[in-house]
Design a protein around this motif. Structure first.
Motif, PDB file in Angstrom:
ATOM      1  N   TRP A   6       0.731  -1.273   0.046  1.00  0.00           N
ATOM      2  CA  TRP A   6      -0.062  -0.024   0.041  1.00  0.00           C
ATOM      3  C   TRP A   6       0.919   1.228  -0.084  1.00  0.00           C
ATOM      4  O   TRP A   6       2.150   1.126   0.412  1.00  0.00           O
ATOM      5  CB  TRP A   6      -0.921   0.133   0.971  1.00  0.00           C
ATOM      6  CG  TRP A   6      -0.208  -0.122   2.494  1.00  0.00           C
ATOM      7  CD1 TRP A   6       0.360   1.000   3.370  1.00  0.00           C
ATOM      8  CD2 TRP A   6       0.203  -1.179   3.337  1.00  0.00           C
ATOM      9  NE1 TRP A   6       0.894   0.596   4.428  1.00  0.00           N
ATOM     10  CE2 TRP A   6       0.638  -1.072   4.425  1.00  0.00           C
ATOM     11  CE3 TRP A   6      -0.032  -2.634   2.912  1.00  0.00           C
ATOM     12  CZ2 TRP A   6       1.240  -2.024   5.170  1.00  0.00           C
ATOM     13  CZ3 TRP A   6       0.381  -3.755   3.699  1.00  0.00           C
ATOM     14  CH2 TRP A   6       1.056  -3.173   5.013  1.00  0.00           C
ATOM     15  N   PHE A   7       0.279   2.391  -0.399  1.00  0.00           N
ATOM     16  CA  PHE A   7       0.913   3.482  -0.298  1.00  0.00           C
ATOM     17  C   PHE A   7       1.094   4.215   1.130  1.00  0.00           C
ATOM     18  O   PHE A   7       0.061   4.042   2.046  1.00  0.00           O
ATOM     19  CB  PHE A   7       0.233   4.678  -1.141  1.00  0.00           C
ATOM     20  CG  PHE A   7       0.604   4.691  -2.764  1.00  0.00           C
ATOM     21  CD1 PHE A   7       2.088   5.150  -3.168  1.00  0.00           C
ATOM     22  CD2 PHE A   7      -0.399   4.103  -3.629  1.00  0.00           C
ATOM     23  CE1 PHE A   7       2.195   4.876  -4.359  1.00  0.00           C
ATOM     24  CE2 PHE A   7       0.003   3.942  -4.913  1.00  0.00           C
ATOM     25  CZ  PHE A   7       1.252   4.412  -5.153  1.00  0.00           C
ATOM     26  N   GLN A 112       5.930   8.389  -8.533  1.00  0.00           N
ATOM     27  CA  GLN A 112       5.769   9.714  -8.280  1.00  0.00           C
ATOM     28  C   GLN A 112       6.487   9.744  -6.959  1.00  0.00           C
ATOM     29  O   GLN A 112       6.392  10.944  -6.159  1.00  0.00           O
ATOM     30  CB  GLN A 112       4.189   9.963  -7.904  1.00  0.00           C
ATOM     31  CG  GLN A 112       3.773  10.486  -9.046  1.00  0.00           C
ATOM     32  CD  GLN A 112       3.225   9.212  -9.938  1.00  0.00           C
ATOM     33  OE1 GLN A 112       2.562   8.333  -9.118  1.00  0.00           O
ATOM     34  NE2 GLN A 112       3.472   9.114 -11.087  1.00  0.00           N
ATOM     35  N   ASP A 113       7.640   8.939  -6.746  1.00  0.00           N
ATOM     36  CA  ASP A 113       8.491   9.373  -5.475  1.00  0.00           C
ATOM     37  C   ASP A 113       7.796   8.910  -4.118  1.00  0.00           C
ATOM     38  O   ASP A 113       8.388   9.473  -3.083  1.00  0.00           O
ATOM     39  CB  ASP A 113       9.420  10.474  -5.419  1.00  0.00           C
ATOM     40  CG  ASP A 113      10.660  10.484  -5.058  1.00  0.00           C
ATOM     41  OD1 ASP A 113      11.239   9.190  -5.175  1.00  0.00           O
ATOM     42  OD2 ASP A 113      11.071  11.289  -4.158  1.00  0.00           O
ATOM     43  N   ARG A 114       6.584   8.588  -4.227  1.00  0.00           N
ATOM     44  CA  ARG A 114       5.915   8.240  -2.966  1.00  0.00           C
ATOM     45  C   ARG A 114       6.132   6.770  -2.239  1.00  0.00           C
ATOM     46  O   ARG A 114       6.600   5.751  -3.356  1.00  0.00           O
ATOM     47  CB  ARG A 114       4.451   8.021  -3.210  1.00  0.00           C
ATOM     48  CG  ARG A 114       3.606   9.566  -3.408  1.00  0.00           C
ATOM     49  CD  ARG A 114       2.323   9.351  -4.079  1.00  0.00           C
ATOM     50  NE  ARG A 114       1.584   8.830  -3.028  1.00  0.00           N
ATOM     51  CZ  ARG A 114       0.437   8.280  -3.277  1.00  0.00           C
ATOM     52  NH1 ARG A 114      -0.014   8.405  -4.560  1.00  0.00           N
ATOM     53  NH2 ARG A 114      -0.444   7.773  -2.342  1.00  0.00           N
ATOM     54  N   TRP A 115       6.265   6.468  -1.024  1.00  0.00           N
ATOM     55  CA  TRP A 115       6.826   5.244  -0.451  1.00  0.00           C
ATOM     56  C   TRP A 115       5.439   4.242  -0.603  1.00  0.00           C
ATOM     57  O   TRP A 115       4.282   4.747  -0.289  1.00  0.00           O
ATOM     58  CB  TRP A 115       7.005   5.677   1.084  1.00  0.00           C
ATOM     59  CG  TRP A 115       8.236   5.972   1.338  1.00  0.00           C
ATOM     60  CD1 TRP A 115       8.261   7.044   2.133  1.00  0.00           C
ATOM     61  CD2 TRP A 115       9.643   5.400   1.233  1.00  0.00           C
ATOM     62  NE1 TRP A 115       9.772   7.422   2.382  1.00  0.00           N
ATOM     63  CE2 TRP A 115      10.340   6.274   1.626  1.00  0.00           C
ATOM     64  CE3 TRP A 115       9.792   4.312   0.595  1.00  0.00           C
ATOM     65  CZ2 TRP A 115      11.811   6.186   1.755  1.00  0.00           C
ATOM     66  CZ3 TRP A 115      11.262   3.874   0.376  1.00  0.00           C
ATOM     67  CH2 TRP A 115      12.277   5.073   1.055  1.00  0.00           C
ATOM     68  N   PHE A 176      12.804   1.107 -15.754  1.00  0.00           N
ATOM     69  CA  PHE A 176      11.576   1.011 -15.229  1.00  0.00           C
ATOM     70  C   PHE A 176      10.585   2.341 -15.083  1.00  0.00           C
ATOM     71  O   PHE A 176       9.783   2.232 -15.340  1.00  0.00           O
ATOM     72  CB  PHE A 176      11.676   0.313 -13.948  1.00  0.00           C
ATOM     73  CG  PHE A 176      12.074  -1.051 -13.806  1.00  0.00           C
ATOM     74  CD1 PHE A 176      11.373  -2.024 -14.168  1.00  0.00           C
ATOM     75  CD2 PHE A 176      13.333  -1.310 -13.454  1.00  0.00           C
ATOM     76  CE1 PHE A 176      11.706  -3.427 -14.407  1.00  0.00           C
ATOM     77  CE2 PHE A 176      13.883  -2.459 -13.558  1.00  0.00           C
ATOM     78  CZ  PHE A 176      13.164  -3.713 -13.897  1.00  0.00           C
ATOM     79  N   LEU A 177      11.454   3.329 -14.729  1.00  0.00           N
ATOM     80  CA  LEU A 177      10.451   4.418 -14.368  1.00  0.00           C
ATOM     81  C   LEU A 177      10.277   5.446 -15.812  1.00  0.00           C
ATOM     82  O   LEU A 177       9.348   6.036 -15.766  1.00  0.00           O
ATOM     83  CB  LEU A 177      11.005   5.359 -13.288  1.00  0.00           C
ATOM     84  CG  LEU A 177      11.061   4.803 -11.948  1.00  0.00           C
ATOM     85  CD1 LEU A 177      11.617   5.619 -11.013  1.00  0.00           C
ATOM     86  CD2 LEU A 177       9.955   4.169 -11.765  1.00  0.00           C
ATOM     87  N   LYS A 178      11.216   5.345 -16.863  1.00  0.00           N
ATOM     88  CA  LYS A 178      11.045   6.118 -18.003  1.00  0.00           C
ATOM     89  C   LYS A 178      10.234   5.088 -18.984  1.00  0.00           C
ATOM     90  O   LYS A 178       9.240   5.743 -19.763  1.00  0.00           O
ATOM     91  CB  LYS A 178      12.323   6.720 -18.292  1.00  0.00           C
ATOM     92  CG  LYS A 178      12.897   7.843 -17.489  1.00  0.00           C
ATOM     93  CD  LYS A 178      14.047   8.410 -18.092  1.00  0.00           C
ATOM     94  CE  LYS A 178      14.534   9.495 -16.850  1.00  0.00           C
ATOM     95  NZ  LYS A 178      15.782   9.878 -17.214  1.00  0.00           N
ATOM     96  N   THR A 179      10.667   4.056 -19.229  1.00  0.00           N
ATOM     97  CA  THR A 179       9.959   3.173 -20.221  1.00  0.00           C
ATOM     98  C   THR A 179       8.885   2.431 -19.639  1.00  0.00           C
ATOM     99  O   THR A 179       8.147   1.966 -20.622  1.00  0.00           O
ATOM    100  CB  THR A 179      10.972   2.431 -20.754  1.00  0.00           C
ATOM    101  OG1 THR A 179      11.474   1.446 -20.098  1.00  0.00           O
ATOM    102  CG2 THR A 179      12.248   3.137 -21.518  1.00  0.00           C
TER     103      THR A 179
END
Length: 186
Positions: A6-7, A112-115, A176-179
Motif C-alpha cells: 500500500w502507499f 511519483q517518489d511516494r513510499w 523502469f521509471l522512464k520506459t
C-alpha cells in the motif's frame, strides 16, 4: 496469495506500524512489477528441499545464501542496525530476501517518489531491482528470519540517497521509471 502492499502515509512516528493512508491506497502486484519488484509465495517450512526455490536460484544465478535472525536478542547494536536498514538507499545489485519466520516491511519508492510499503511474512520471497530507492524495518513483533540470496560473493554495500548519478540508479530509471517496462510477477 499475493504480497500485501500500500502507499504509506506521510507520518514518521514508529516505523514499525503499518502506516496506512486514510483512505487506504493498496498497490497491486502488477504495479509492483512495473517498478521491477517481484514476489513469489513459497513454503518456508521446507526451504532446504523446495524445488521452486531451487529453480528460482538456478534461473537467476543465486549461488550464495545465508540466514539472518533480526531481533534484539540476536543482533549486536540492534537499534543502530535498524536505523541503517531504514535509511533510504540503493544497491548496485538486486536485493533478494526470503522471509522464513516473523515479518517486516520493505518500503520502495513509486513512480511519483511516494513510499510504497510491502509487508513480508513467512513464505514471501521478494526481489528489489538494483537502483530502486528502498528501506527496511521490522513490524511490532520485532522479529524476522530472512534468507539472503546473492549472485557471486555477497555484497551488502548501501548507497544512501541521493544517488542519481550512480550507474545502477541510472539503469533503473531507464529500465523502469522512464520506459515503464514491467517484469513478469509471480
Amino acid at each position: 496469495m499475493a504480497v500485501q502492499a500500500w502507499f504509506k502515509d506521510d507520518f514518521d512516528e514508529d516505523p514499525r506500524l503499518p502506516h496506512y493512508r486514510n483512505p487506504d491506497e493498496f498497490v497491486s502486484m502488477d504495479q509492483l512489477a512495473e517498478l521491477g519488484v517481484l514476489h513469489w509465495k513459497l513454503n518456508p517450512n521446507d526451504y532446504e528441499n523446495d524445488e521452486e526455490l531451487r529453480k528460482i536460484r538456478e534461473t537467476r544465478g543465486y549461488n550464495y545464501m545465508d540466514l539472518l535472525d533480526l531481533c534484539p536478542e540476536k543482533v549486536e547494536n540492534y537499534k543502530e542496525k535498524l536505523k541503517i536498514f531504514y535509511t533510504e538507499h540503493i544497491h548496485q545489485d538486486e536485493e533478494i530476501r526470503y522471509c522464513l519466520e516473523g515479518s517486516g516491511y520493505f518500503d520502495v519508492r513509486g513512480k511519483q517518489d511516494r513510499w510504497i510499503r510491502i509487508l513480508v511474512k513467512p513464505g514471501d520471497l521478494i526481489i528489489l531491482p538494483a537502483g530502486i530507492y528502498h528501506r527496511f524495518t521490522l513490524d511490532t513483533s520485532n522479529y524476522v528470519k530472512l534468507m539472503r540470496l546473492f549472485r557471486g560473493d555477497p555484497v551488502w554495500t548501501s548507497y544512501n540517497r541521493p544517488q542519481e548519478d550512480h550507474p545502477a540508479r541510472k539503469e533503473y530509471l531507464q529500465s523502469f521509471l522512464k520506459t515503464g517496462v514491467p517484469l513478469e510477477a509471480h
